[in-house]
Motif scaffolding. Structure first.
Motif, PDB file in Angstrom:
ATOM      1  N   LYS A   1       0.821  -1.216   0.000  1.00 28.34           N
ATOM      2  CA  LYS A   1       0.000   0.000   0.000  1.00 28.34           C
ATOM      3  C   LYS A   1       0.852   1.263   0.000  1.00 28.34           C
TER       4      LYS A   1
ATOM      5  N   LEU B   1       1.639   1.981  -3.743  1.00 28.39           N
ATOM      6  CA  LEU B   1       0.573   1.809  -4.721  1.00 28.39           C
ATOM      7  C   LEU B   1       0.468   3.004  -5.675  1.00 28.39           C
TER       8      LEU B   1
ATOM      9  N   ILE C   1      -8.296  -1.291 -10.114  1.00 25.70           N
ATOM     10  CA  ILE C   1      -7.959  -1.689  -8.747  1.00 25.70           C
ATOM     11  C   ILE C   1      -9.181  -2.386  -8.154  1.00 25.70           C
TER      12      ILE C   1
ATOM     13  N   TYR D   1      -8.893  -3.156  -2.039  1.00 23.76           N
ATOM     14  CA  TYR D   1      -7.877  -2.546  -1.190  1.00 23.76           C
ATOM     15  C   TYR D   1      -8.010  -3.210   0.161  1.00 23.76           C
ATOM     16  N   GLU D   2      -7.145  -4.187   0.413  1.00 24.79           N
ATOM     17  CA  GLU D   2      -7.278  -5.014   1.610  1.00 24.79           C
ATOM     18  C   GLU D   2      -5.911  -5.463   2.079  1.00 24.79           C
TER      19      GLU D   2
ATOM     20  N   GLU E   1      -8.576   3.101   4.323  1.00 27.09           N
ATOM     21  CA  GLU E   1      -9.033   3.255   2.948  1.00 27.09           C
ATOM     22  C   GLU E   1      -9.059   4.718   2.535  1.00 27.09           C
TER      23      GLU E   1
ATOM     24  N   PHE F   1      -5.716   6.177   1.609  1.00 28.56           N
ATOM     25  CA  PHE F   1      -5.304   5.878   0.237  1.00 28.56           C
ATOM     26  C   PHE F   1      -6.056   6.746  -0.762  1.00 28.56           C
TER      27      PHE F   1
END
Length: 210
Positions: free
Chosen positions: A5, A8, A25, A28-29, A45, A48
């Motif tokens: 992350k 990214l 994408i 997101y995990e 989250e 990001f």
């Protein structure tokens, strides 16, 4: 492809540099090995998404190739507002129940399921036993026409009342258009006023941007 992350945004920039046609994408995990996978919380989250927004605003690259599939429309709307309209909402069908997308899931025995959770049958009627069809016994065209579970689910969705008492779905302009939320998730949270918490939080943030 998996990515750290912290790198990214740099990966997205690199893929744009080498002229990739589309960057999608899907999620997101966090992951710990292959089996232990879990969703990140909202604060992670949004961190990001805020970083992505800064990149979109400052870059001169073609960001129309970027599709944030894990974001529901309310999250995309927040990203659009945050980037002054540079990012366009594009998740037309990703957040529809698989049945509404005419999608099926098969196991290795040819059994046909209509939800990737596989155990959604009790959602409709916990006292009803639905038959699980198999491609070994019937053609797919026959299964899709006669399956009772599909009919019952479509009947629930078509009546458009299931989400009327829940936030934020009851006031969402995307409901039944580009978003038909997960029925299993909704039924598991019948006692709660807020069913899809991330949508609720994104709506609050978007309101502050007006």
């Amino acid at each position: 492809m998996r990515a750290n992350k912290n790198n990214l945004i740099e990966l997205i920039e690199y893929l744009l540099d080498i002229n990739i046609d589309k960057i999608q994408i899907l999620g997101y995990e966090s992951t710990k090995g292959v089996v232990d996978k879990f969703k990140v919380n909202f604060s992670e989250e949004i961190e990001f998404i805020n970083s992505l927004a800064k990149f979109i605003v400052t870059t001169k690259k073609d960001i129309s190739k970027i599709n944030i599939s894990f974001l529901k429309n309310c999250g995309e709307e927040y990203l659009k507002k945050l980037t002054n309209g540079i990012y366009e909402i594009k998740n037309g069908g990703y957040h529809k129940c698989p049945i509404e997308r005419d999608t099926i899931f098969l196991d290795n025995r040819g059994k046909v399921f209509y939800c990737d959770s596989y155990n959604v049958f009790k959602v409709v009627d916990e006292n009803k036993i639905y038959e699980i069809d198999s491609l070994i016994d019937r053609k797919l065209s026959e299964i899709s026409k006669r399956n009772e579970f599909i009919g019952d689910i479509k009947n629930i969705i078509d009546h458009k009342k299931i989400f009327d008492n829940w936030e934020p779905c009851s006031k969402c302009k995307y409901l039944y258009n580009s978003c038909i939320p997960c029925l299993k998730t909704a039924f598991k949270n019948l006692q709660n006023d807020v069913i899809f918490e991330k949508c609720y939080e994104y709506n609050k943030l978007t309101d502050k941007l007006y």
